[in-house]
Design a protein around this motif. Sequence first.
Motif, PDB file in Angstrom:
ATOM      1  N   PRO A   1      41.288  31.371  41.199  1.00 24.89           N
ATOM      2  CA  PRO A   1      41.005  32.407  42.208  1.00 24.89           C
ATOM      3  C   PRO A   1      39.520  32.760  42.286  1.00 24.89           C
ATOM      4  CG  PRO A   1      42.900  33.017  40.874  1.00 24.89           C
ATOM      5  CD  PRO A   1      42.277  31.829  40.216  1.00 24.89           C
ATOM      6  N   VAL A   2      38.855  32.767  41.133  1.00 22.13           N
ATOM      7  CA  VAL A   2      37.416  33.061  41.149  1.00 22.13           C
ATOM      8  C   VAL A   2      36.669  31.978  41.923  1.00 22.13           C
ATOM      9  CG1 VAL A   2      35.349  33.270  39.715  1.00 22.13           C
ATOM     10  CG2 VAL A   2      37.492  34.351  38.989  1.00 22.13           C
TER      11      VAL A   2
ATOM     12  N   VAL B   1      37.821  30.094  44.288  1.00 22.97           N
ATOM     13  CA  VAL B   1      38.124  30.231  45.718  1.00 22.97           C
ATOM     14  C   VAL B   1      37.242  31.297  46.351  1.00 22.97           C
ATOM     15  CG1 VAL B   1      39.884  30.952  47.374  1.00 22.97           C
ATOM     16  CG2 VAL B   1      40.481  29.378  45.527  1.00 22.97           C
ATOM     17  N   VAL B   2      37.100  32.418  45.666  1.00 25.47           N
ATOM     18  CA  VAL B   2      36.262  33.500  46.190  1.00 25.47           C
ATOM     19  C   VAL B   2      34.806  33.055  46.281  1.00 25.47           C
ATOM     20  CG1 VAL B   2      35.366  35.818  45.730  1.00 25.47           C
ATOM     21  CG2 VAL B   2      37.798  35.320  45.372  1.00 25.47           C
ATOM     22  N   VAL B   3      34.319  32.393  45.232  1.00 28.04           N
ATOM     23  CA  VAL B   3      32.931  31.919  45.225  1.00 28.04           C
ATOM     24  C   VAL B   3      32.698  30.937  46.368  1.00 28.04           C
ATOM     25  CG1 VAL B   3      31.225  30.566  43.945  1.00 28.04           C
ATOM     26  CG2 VAL B   3      32.569  32.321  42.769  1.00 28.04           C
TER      27      VAL B   3
ATOM     28  N   ALA C   1      34.350  30.706  49.177  1.00 27.68           N
ATOM     29  CA  ALA C   1      34.392  31.425  50.446  1.00 27.68           C
ATOM     30  C   ALA C   1      33.067  32.135  50.711  1.00 27.68           C
ATOM     31  CB  ALA C   1      35.548  32.431  50.445  1.00 27.68           C
ATOM     32  N   VAL C   2      32.497  32.743  49.679  1.00 26.03           N
ATOM     33  CA  VAL C   2      31.223  33.451  49.837  1.00 26.03           C
ATOM     34  C   VAL C   2      30.103  32.472  50.162  1.00 26.03           C
ATOM     35  CG1 VAL C   2      29.461  34.804  48.630  1.00 26.03           C
ATOM     36  CG2 VAL C   2      31.887  35.379  48.366  1.00 26.03           C
TER      37      VAL C   2
END
Length: 657
Positions: free
Chosen positions: A335-336, A338-340, A342-343
């Motif tokens: 999940p981390v 994925v967030v990175v 996306a950013v």
Amino acid sequence: MSWWSVLDELGWALLFLFGPGLAVGAALGLRRVWLLAVAPAASVAVLGAGAVLLDLVGMPWGRLGALVVTVVAVVCVLGLRRLLGSRWPTDAASPPSTLWTLVGLVVSAPLAALPIKRGMIDPGMPAQTWDTPFHVNAVRWILETGDGSTLHLGAVSSNPQVERFYPAGWHDLVALVVGDSIPAAVNVTAIVVAAVVWPLGLACLVGAVVPTSRLAPVVAMCLGGAFIAFPARIQSVGTLWPNALAFALVPVALALTVRLTGMRRAALPGADPGSRPAVLTGLVAVLGGVTVCHPNGLLAYVVLSAPLWAAAWWRAARGYREASRAVRSVVVGIPVAVVVLAVVLLFSPLVRSVSSYRREHLEGRLDAVLSVVTDSQQGAMLYGNTDRAWWLLGLVVLGILTTFLLRRGRWLTVSLLIVLGMYTLTVAPLPALQWVVGPWYSDPLRIGALCVVVMAPLTALGLVGAGEAVRRALDGRGAGRAAVAAEVVTAVALVAVVVGSGWLRADGRQWMYDLYYADPEGRWGMVTQDELDMIDRLEDELPDDAVVLGSPFTGAPFVYGLTGHDVVFPHISGSWGPDELLLATELDSRSDVDDVCAALERTGVTHLYTDSRPYWPENENQVRYEALLDDPEDLPLGLELVDEGGSARVYAITSCG
């Protein structure tokens, strides 16, 4: 040019697509079909990364440089394996069968290659579309400068040349293939990608999902060539060769992911956890090759594999408390990541620049979905096909049912729904959601091709599923008899589909290449054969320091790619300096003749290329070069005819003013 004359290009294409990758893959510990299928992506990864490194140390890119980087990569991998010792064993044997994969390649390669060959007509003919000059000129630039770095290749589409990022993996490969003709090397490489690389990845993917069927790789390799949207359309109308190679490598990445995420369920064939290091590093190598061809290929993998990774993450998360530290780290890390990601994508200037493309509304959403699942995309466009292949839709439905019957591969259905939604956004745009397809330039050609990456394995699973249903029905009468019956049913069904579909829609696939290779006199034509003959003569007729000025909507950009003589505008769309822009729009101005003459002198222009029959005359970008399409007699220049071919003329500029 005869097809027999490009056998050396074919040999070089196979050598450099497979040689480095086979060496590196063997060092990684991969075996059998997996080694063969991973080889093209690993080769491109080694070559693309190696070209960057060679430029940093001052060594030119070429066949010797490719050998050097391959040896270095193999030594590094072997050193790492020696350091880790028993923690990095050789990959365990797993489906698909090597023998049946080779049989599938022998059967499927001609079915895929012959329509392409017939459509191209002449191996030395460049495709007649927008991006062809850039790719041909990029290969020439690599050959002349010895610089194959991804960090610099963007210089080809600017004048004065400014080094900037452009993925060079495909161009580095083609530069190694070139013999007598750059277009011939491009065309031969395109055939190898469509007829060898793409089917091998499908064989591994379908074989990993249906490990009990020995004929699965044969079916997958054959049916993968039945589609027009990929690779035919993207390699012809699009001339998106780097993107085509990236997408052709995605199936093997998905296949490795299937193995990797299934290793916690050891009952599955090929799920030996001891193979994890080889499979994981193989996946990293494949994704490296995909990325260096085109970064949106990596994003394509992320999108298509997301349901598979999500399912694996959910299984691991449910056993989080009892899991090892490594598994818990992965559960938290995904999940981390994925967030990175996306950013990074959200704030990436490169992503924002490609996301700025705006597309027209081409068709309704339901029609768009139907056109994808029947492989009749963009029928309203000149390059679209309207013949709906309902049998492909039937096989897709059977494939979905097969994944639920086997309880394997159900993630493919989710992936298909995702890409169907993405495709509708390209043909029926919704401004609020265009960021979803922005990384693919909101382009229906690219997203439409991505749909095939999911549909092809599903159609193969549909046909194999018929045999699997027979196997299950006859299980009570002996496993041997059931297996034989299943394979007979699968083989008969495959033959019926191939023959009944007109040899996998060979005419439709040939038509796509015909449209953009064999019809240079038509609407899309950039250069005629007479014009190409003239350009070939210019190699000897022009002085070494010649600089040719001409609209890129003519054959002028090919003067550089085919002869090596400099041109002012090497691509239709690019970044030009003030002198170049002045010449493009004011060359015919007699009131500003002093400025025009000064710009000619500063840019070193010595020759003028004209054509009374430009490519795509109604295109809005024609205005950027309007002065270059005027009658030469109306220009304030002294001109002397050097050569002519068809409607094109090349003049030496003898005076200005």
